[in-house]
Scaffold this motif. Structure first.
Motif, PDB file in Angstrom:
ATOM      1  N   ASP A 270       0.850  -1.183   0.000  1.00  0.00           N
ATOM      2  CA  ASP A 270       0.000   0.000   0.000  1.00  0.00           C
ATOM      3  C   ASP A 270       0.891   1.241   0.000  1.00  0.00           C
ATOM      4  OD1 ASP A 270      -1.477   2.197   1.859  1.00  0.00           O
ATOM      5  OD2 ASP A 270      -2.940   1.033   0.721  1.00  0.00           O
ATOM      6  N   ALA A 271       0.415   2.345  -0.538  1.00  0.00           N
ATOM      7  CA  ALA A 271       1.231   3.563  -0.619  1.00  0.00           C
ATOM      8  C   ALA A 271       1.734   3.990   0.756  1.00  0.00           C
ATOM      9  CB  ALA A 271       0.426   4.685  -1.267  1.00  0.00           C
ATOM     10  N   SER A 272       0.924   3.794   1.780  1.00  0.00           N
ATOM     11  CA  SER A 272       1.317   4.210   3.127  1.00  0.00           C
ATOM     12  C   SER A 272       2.514   3.425   3.648  1.00  0.00           C
ATOM     13  CB  SER A 272       0.143   4.032   4.096  1.00  0.00           C
ATOM     14  OG  SER A 272      -0.236   2.666   4.176  1.00  0.00           O
ATOM     15  N   GLU A 273       2.839   2.296   3.001  1.00  0.00           N
ATOM     16  CA  GLU A 273       3.947   1.466   3.453  1.00  0.00           C
ATOM     17  C   GLU A 273       5.280   1.851   2.819  1.00  0.00           C
ATOM     18  OE1 GLU A 273       1.885  -2.775   4.401  1.00  0.00           O
ATOM     19  OE2 GLU A 273       1.771  -2.112   2.304  1.00  0.00           O
ATOM     20  N   PHE A 274       5.254   2.633   1.727  1.00  0.00           N
ATOM     21  CA  PHE A 274       6.523   3.057   1.121  1.00  0.00           C
ATOM     22  C   PHE A 274       6.617   4.568   0.945  1.00  0.00           C
ATOM     23  CE2 PHE A 274       3.704   2.108  -2.443  1.00  0.00           C
ATOM     24  CZ  PHE A 274       3.904   3.175  -3.312  1.00  0.00           C
ATOM     25  N   ASP A 275       5.491   5.249   0.772  1.00  0.00           N
ATOM     26  CA  ASP A 275       5.498   6.711   0.742  1.00  0.00           C
ATOM     27  C   ASP A 275       5.238   7.202   2.160  1.00  0.00           C
ATOM     28  OD1 ASP A 275       5.557   9.324  -0.341  1.00  0.00           O
ATOM     29  OD2 ASP A 275       3.374   9.350  -0.428  1.00  0.00           O
TER      30      ASP A 275
ATOM     31  N   THR B  42      11.218   1.052  -7.158  1.00  0.00           N
ATOM     32  CA  THR B  42      10.295   2.022  -7.725  1.00  0.00           C
ATOM     33  C   THR B  42       8.968   1.334  -8.036  1.00  0.00           C
ATOM     34  OG1 THR B  42      10.090   3.756  -9.421  1.00  0.00           O
ATOM     35  CG2 THR B  42      10.947   1.629 -10.146  1.00  0.00           C
ATOM     36  N   ILE B  43       7.979   2.124  -8.379  1.00  0.00           N
ATOM     37  CA  ILE B  43       6.669   1.586  -8.731  1.00  0.00           C
ATOM     38  C   ILE B  43       6.751   0.902 -10.090  1.00  0.00           C
ATOM     39  CG2 ILE B  43       4.290   2.204  -9.324  1.00  0.00           C
ATOM     40  CD1 ILE B  43       4.611   4.600  -7.380  1.00  0.00           C
ATOM     41  N   LYS B  44       6.233  -0.310 -10.165  1.00  0.00           N
ATOM     42  CA  LYS B  44       6.186  -1.043 -11.429  1.00  0.00           C
ATOM     43  C   LYS B  44       4.761  -1.257 -11.922  1.00  0.00           C
ATOM     44  CE  LYS B  44      10.520  -1.627 -12.417  1.00  0.00           C
ATOM     45  NZ  LYS B  44      11.096  -1.042 -13.635  1.00  0.00           N
ATOM     46  N   ASN B  45       3.818  -1.218 -10.994  1.00  0.00           N
ATOM     47  CA  ASN B  45       2.422  -1.425 -11.400  1.00  0.00           C
ATOM     48  C   ASN B  45       1.510  -0.919 -10.295  1.00  0.00           C
ATOM     49  OD1 ASN B  45       0.349  -2.282 -13.109  1.00  0.00           O
ATOM     50  ND2 ASN B  45       0.199  -4.281 -12.118  1.00  0.00           N
ATOM     51  N   TYR B  46       0.275  -0.589 -10.659  1.00  0.00           N
ATOM     52  CA  TYR B  46      -0.717  -0.154  -9.686  1.00  0.00           C
ATOM     53  C   TYR B  46      -2.022  -0.881  -9.958  1.00  0.00           C
ATOM     54  CZ  TYR B  46      -4.140   2.765  -7.278  1.00  0.00           C
ATOM     55  OH  TYR B  46      -5.170   3.207  -6.482  1.00  0.00           O
ATOM     56  N   ASN B  47      -2.553  -1.510  -8.941  1.00  0.00           N
ATOM     57  CA  ASN B  47      -3.820  -2.217  -9.044  1.00  0.00           C
ATOM     58  C   ASN B  47      -4.921  -1.315  -8.488  1.00  0.00           C
ATOM     59  OD1 ASN B  47      -6.123  -3.928  -8.322  1.00  0.00           O
ATOM     60  ND2 ASN B  47      -4.790  -5.648  -8.858  1.00  0.00           N
TER      61      ASN B  47
ATOM     62  N   TYR C  31      -7.849  -2.922  -6.167  1.00  0.00           N
ATOM     63  CA  TYR C  31      -7.547  -3.233  -4.770  1.00  0.00           C
ATOM     64  C   TYR C  31      -6.587  -2.233  -4.128  1.00  0.00           C
ATOM     65  CZ  TYR C  31      -9.877  -7.595  -5.863  1.00  0.00           C
ATOM     66  OH  TYR C  31     -10.805  -8.529  -6.251  1.00  0.00           O
ATOM     67  N   ASN C  32      -6.247  -1.163  -4.872  1.00  0.00           N
ATOM     68  CA  ASN C  32      -5.471  -0.048  -4.345  1.00  0.00           C
ATOM     69  C   ASN C  32      -4.136  -0.474  -3.730  1.00  0.00           C
ATOM     70  OD1 ASN C  32      -4.951   2.669  -3.781  1.00  0.00           O
ATOM     71  ND2 ASN C  32      -5.802   2.484  -1.715  1.00  0.00           N
ATOM     72  N   TYR C  33      -3.345  -1.211  -4.501  1.00  0.00           N
ATOM     73  CA  TYR C  33      -1.994  -1.523  -4.030  1.00  0.00           C
ATOM     74  C   TYR C  33      -1.012  -1.407  -5.191  1.00  0.00           C
ATOM     75  CZ  TYR C  33      -2.227  -6.187  -6.195  1.00  0.00           C
ATOM     76  OH  TYR C  33      -2.309  -7.212  -7.104  1.00  0.00           O
ATOM     77  N   TYR C  34       0.249  -1.223  -4.834  1.00  0.00           N
ATOM     78  CA  TYR C  34       1.319  -1.029  -5.807  1.00  0.00           C
ATOM     79  C   TYR C  34       2.249  -2.236  -5.824  1.00  0.00           C
ATOM     80  CZ  TYR C  34       0.047   3.949  -5.734  1.00  0.00           C
ATOM     81  OH  TYR C  34      -0.622   5.143  -5.825  1.00  0.00           O
ATOM     82  N   THR C  35       2.848  -2.492  -6.982  1.00  0.00           N
ATOM     83  CA  THR C  35       3.930  -3.459  -7.086  1.00  0.00           C
ATOM     84  C   THR C  35       5.220  -2.681  -7.262  1.00  0.00           C
ATOM     85  OG1 THR C  35       2.489  -5.088  -8.140  1.00  0.00           O
ATOM     86  CG2 THR C  35       4.860  -5.406  -8.376  1.00  0.00           C
ATOM     87  N   LEU C  36       6.203  -2.973  -6.400  1.00  0.00           N
ATOM     88  CA  LEU C  36       7.479  -2.281  -6.458  1.00  0.00           C
ATOM     89  C   LEU C  36       8.595  -3.263  -6.773  1.00  0.00           C
ATOM     90  CD1 LEU C  36       5.968  -1.036  -3.498  1.00  0.00           C
ATOM     91  CD2 LEU C  36       7.377   0.792  -4.411  1.00  0.00           C
ATOM     92  N   ASP C  37       9.634  -2.764  -7.437  1.00  0.00           N
ATOM     93  CA  ASP C  37      10.775  -3.603  -7.792  1.00  0.00           C
ATOM     94  C   ASP C  37      11.967  -2.703  -8.078  1.00  0.00           C
ATOM     95  OD1 ASP C  37      12.282  -5.837  -8.331  1.00  0.00           O
ATOM     96  OD2 ASP C  37      11.061  -6.554  -9.998  1.00  0.00           O
ATOM     97  N   VAL C  38      13.140  -3.306  -8.187  1.00  0.00           N
ATOM     98  CA  VAL C  38      14.331  -2.575  -8.603  1.00  0.00           C
ATOM     99  C   VAL C  38      14.068  -2.010  -9.999  1.00  0.00           C
ATOM    100  CG1 VAL C  38      16.783  -2.798  -9.139  1.00  0.00           C
ATOM    101  CG2 VAL C  38      15.809  -4.064  -7.209  1.00  0.00           C
ATOM    102  N   PRO C  39      14.387  -0.732 -10.251  1.00  0.00           N
ATOM    103  CA  PRO C  39      13.988  -0.096 -11.513  1.00  0.00           C
ATOM    104  C   PRO C  39      14.641  -0.657 -12.765  1.00  0.00           C
ATOM    105  CG  PRO C  39      15.297   1.405 -10.157  1.00  0.00           C
ATOM    106  CD  PRO C  39      14.976   0.238  -9.309  1.00  0.00           C
ATOM    107  N   ASN C  40      15.935  -0.982 -12.713  1.00  0.00           N
ATOM    108  CA  ASN C  40      16.618  -1.356 -13.949  1.00  0.00           C
ATOM    109  C   ASN C  40      17.887  -2.148 -13.648  1.00  0.00           C
ATOM    110  OD1 ASN C  40      18.639   0.652 -13.265  1.00  0.00           O
ATOM    111  ND2 ASN C  40      17.211   2.179 -14.040  1.00  0.00           N
ATOM    112  N   LYS C  41      18.577  -2.512 -14.706  1.00  0.00           N
ATOM    113  CA  LYS C  41      19.784  -3.335 -14.605  1.00  0.00           C
ATOM    114  C   LYS C  41      20.894  -2.635 -13.827  1.00  0.00           C
ATOM    115  CE  LYS C  41      23.215  -5.547 -17.664  1.00  0.00           C
ATOM    116  NZ  LYS C  41      23.547  -5.837 -19.086  1.00  0.00           N
ATOM    117  N   GLU C  42      21.090  -1.339 -14.069  1.00  0.00           N
ATOM    118  CA  GLU C  42      22.156  -0.615 -13.383  1.00  0.00           C
ATOM    119  C   GLU C  42      21.972  -0.656 -11.869  1.00  0.00           C
ATOM    120  OE1 GLU C  42      24.263   3.794 -13.275  1.00  0.00           O
ATOM    121  OE2 GLU C  42      22.131   3.635 -13.755  1.00  0.00           O
ATOM    122  N   VAL C  43      20.760  -0.409 -11.412  1.00  0.00           N
ATOM    123  CA  VAL C  43      20.505  -0.397  -9.971  1.00  0.00           C
ATOM    124  C   VAL C  43      20.584  -1.805  -9.387  1.00  0.00           C
ATOM    125  CG1 VAL C  43      18.836   0.194  -8.184  1.00  0.00           C
ATOM    126  CG2 VAL C  43      19.105   1.682 -10.166  1.00  0.00           C
ATOM    127  N   LYS C  44      20.074  -2.779 -10.116  1.00  0.00           N
ATOM    128  CA  LYS C  44      20.115  -4.159  -9.626  1.00  0.00           C
ATOM    129  C   LYS C  44      21.549  -4.624  -9.398  1.00  0.00           C
ATOM    130  CE  LYS C  44      19.025  -8.948 -10.802  1.00  0.00           C
ATOM    131  NZ  LYS C  44      18.599  -9.878 -11.862  1.00  0.00           N
TER     132      LYS C  44
END
Length: 518
Positions: free
Chosen positions: A320-325, A345-350, A353-366
């Motif tokens: 949920d946004a309140s858990e990362f923002d 970063t945010i990868k998807n928004y449902n 059910y009002n929740y976000y999917t977060l993941d490492v943004p790209n290859k450089e950061v990973k």
């Protein structure tokens, strides 16, 4: 065409324009804010263009119309009223004790006071700021613009120290307090930073500040959107492609893989890391620039404080946004700091059910994040770890899992014994880090199936490997467990042959003893 001039390390808008450097037009966002409110806060990761945005605002509010020829705001703004601007850059206030920070604030205030003829300032940073705003307002006859860049810089490095954070937070809260009481004398207030400290702790009086960090309409205000890349940097893409003997489409795909992937709201466009993108065009190489410019000490300190496991951060998370923002000083997990600092970063928004999917943004950061975790979870010899990972990748490209495990066994034989090798999770984290360094592959842990879970799943160019780990056992029992749980069914959709691997670790040796591959 003449050689392109890139504003690397230059954050002053007027210098970029006057020297004919590449500038991606963000002025429409500035006009939108200036026309629709007074107090704004924007949080973005480091090196994402916040300081340039603030400098652009300063030139705009100072009425320097000549700098904005051909930019969006030239056709939008009809009046070009000149306002007095107070610009405070807090990035110089890092690594300071309480008294040092107070001296730094007084020094920054003195710079502005001299401009307005204040020779006998009051005691205390907040009193001095009140007097400064009042004086500027009276002598100019106009409302004052206050721009505060990197407001949280003095507090970040002590975010893991409760007592020290509290002291520095009080100093900063005291400094910012006049921004509310001087409201009638202020035209515009803009504050930037990396993290979101709670409003009560920093801006206790400023209850009407508009936090635009996750607003859809401002999602592209910092960084380079995909449309901006294709519009402003079409020539640069072609030059990069030519240098590496790639098609234009292949060069774009490689840029996206390395530097794209950021999203700052539910409906955000794709956003590229501007620092990495400009460095890539300037050097004509696909390097690791953003992470290579330094891993902030506050991030590593907070990882230790929260006992973060690699699998906790280099993997997809639903929240949920309140858990990362969320305010970083009251966070119960490291997720808000990772998100606000740009490591996930945010990868998807449902929306349903009002929740976000977060993941490492790209290859450089990973890759950068994985390398940063090596000393804490594998060995201090990062060079040996990355070299081993490279050789393992070469073996797996040849579908030689046996050779890959032999390399891993040899490598683990060089890793010093540690006290926490008596449980399966230790080895799972080690293998996860090593496999995560294989940048062209996908790796996941604890992957659930209808009838159980898989310890590690590794998807290569040719195979899907299901790895079952055991300690002080034997690899054949691992394989029986895989058979019993019918793991094959879960991964049939990958379209690649499935190879099952049972690996046994000896806790006394801290190494692999045997394995079985099917």
């Amino acid at each position: 065409m003449a050689r392109r001039l890139y504003p690397l390390g230059i954050q002053t808008f007027s210098e970029i324009i006057n020297r004919g450097m590449l500038y991606v037009d963000k002025t429409e966002y500035i006009y939108r804010m200036a026309s629709n409110g007074k107090y704004f806060f924007l949080g973005r990761p480091r090196r994402f263009g916040k300081s340039l945005l603030v400098s652009t605002m300063q030139s705009y509010f100072e009425g320097r119309k000549d700098l904005f020829k051909g930019l969006a705001i030239e056709r939008l703004e009809k009046e070009w009223t000149e306002y007095p601007v107070l610009h405070f850059d807090m990035s110089g206030g890092k690594h300071m004790e309480e008294e040092q920070l107070e001296d730094y604030l007084n020094y920054r205030l003195e710079e502005e006071e001299k401009k307005w003829g204040i020779t006998k300032p009051h005691a205390g940073a907040n009193n001095r700021l009140i007097d400064l705003i009042n004086t500027v307002y009276k002598r100019s006859g106009k409302q004052v613009v206050v721009l505060i860049d990197e407001y949280d810089a003095p507090m970040l490095d002590v975010a893991h120290e409760v007592d020290q954070l509290g002291k520095l937070r009080n100093v900063m809260r005291n400094f910012y307090s006049p921004l509310k009481m001087c409201e009638s004398k202020l035209r515009f207030v803009f504050i930037t930073g990396i993290t979101k400290f709670s409003q009560l702790s920093i801006f206790s009086e400023l209850n009407n500040i508009n936090n635009i960090s996750m607003d859809n309409e401002y999602a592209g205000i910092c960084g380079i959107t995909i449309d901006e890349l294709l519009t402003y940097m079409s020539y640069d893409i072609d030059m990069l492609a030519e240098t590496h003997d790639l098609t234009r489409e292949a060069a774009i795909a490689k840029l996206k893989e390395s530097y794209d992937g950021y999203h700052f709201s539910a409906e955000s466009p794709d956003v590229f890391n501007p620092y990495s993108l400009l460095n890539s065009f300037s050097k004509k190489e696909f390097g690791d620039y953003w992470f290579g410019s330094g891993t902030p000490t506050y991030l590593i300190n907070m990882m230790h404080k929260f006992n973060v496991l690699p699998t906790d951060i280099i993997t997809r998370i639903e929240a949920d946004a309140s858990e990362f923002d969320a305010p970083t000083e009251t966070m119960v997990s490291i997720m808000p700091l990772l998100y606000q600092s740009g490591y996930i970063t945010i990868k998807n928004y449902n929306r349903d059910y009002n929740y976000y999917t977060l993941d490492v943004p790209n290859k450089e950061v990973k890759v950068g994040l994985t390398r940063a975790l090596i000393p804490a979870y594998v060995t201090h010899n990062t060079l040996a770890t990355t070299n081993t990972a490279r050789r393992i990748a070469q073996a797996l490209d040849k579908q030689d899992m046996n050779g890959a495990l032999e390399l891993l066994q040899t490598f683990l034989g060089t890793v010093p014994y540690c006290d926490n090798t008596h449980y399966e999770g230790h080895y799972q984290q080690m293998l996860f880090i090593v496999f995560s360094l294989l940048t062209d592959y996908l790796v996941d842990v604890e992957v659930h199936t209808p009838k159980g879970r898989v310890d590690i799943v590794l998807l290569t160019h040719t195979n899907l490997y299901l790895l079952e780990l055991k300690i002080d056992s034997d690899s054949s029992s691992d394989m029986r467990q895989i058979d019993l749980k019918e793991y094959r069914q879960r991964f049939a959709l990958s379209g690649k042959p499935i190879t099952k691997v049972g690996i046994n670790f000896d806790t006394k040796e801290g190494n692999i003893t045997d394995w079985i591959i099917e």
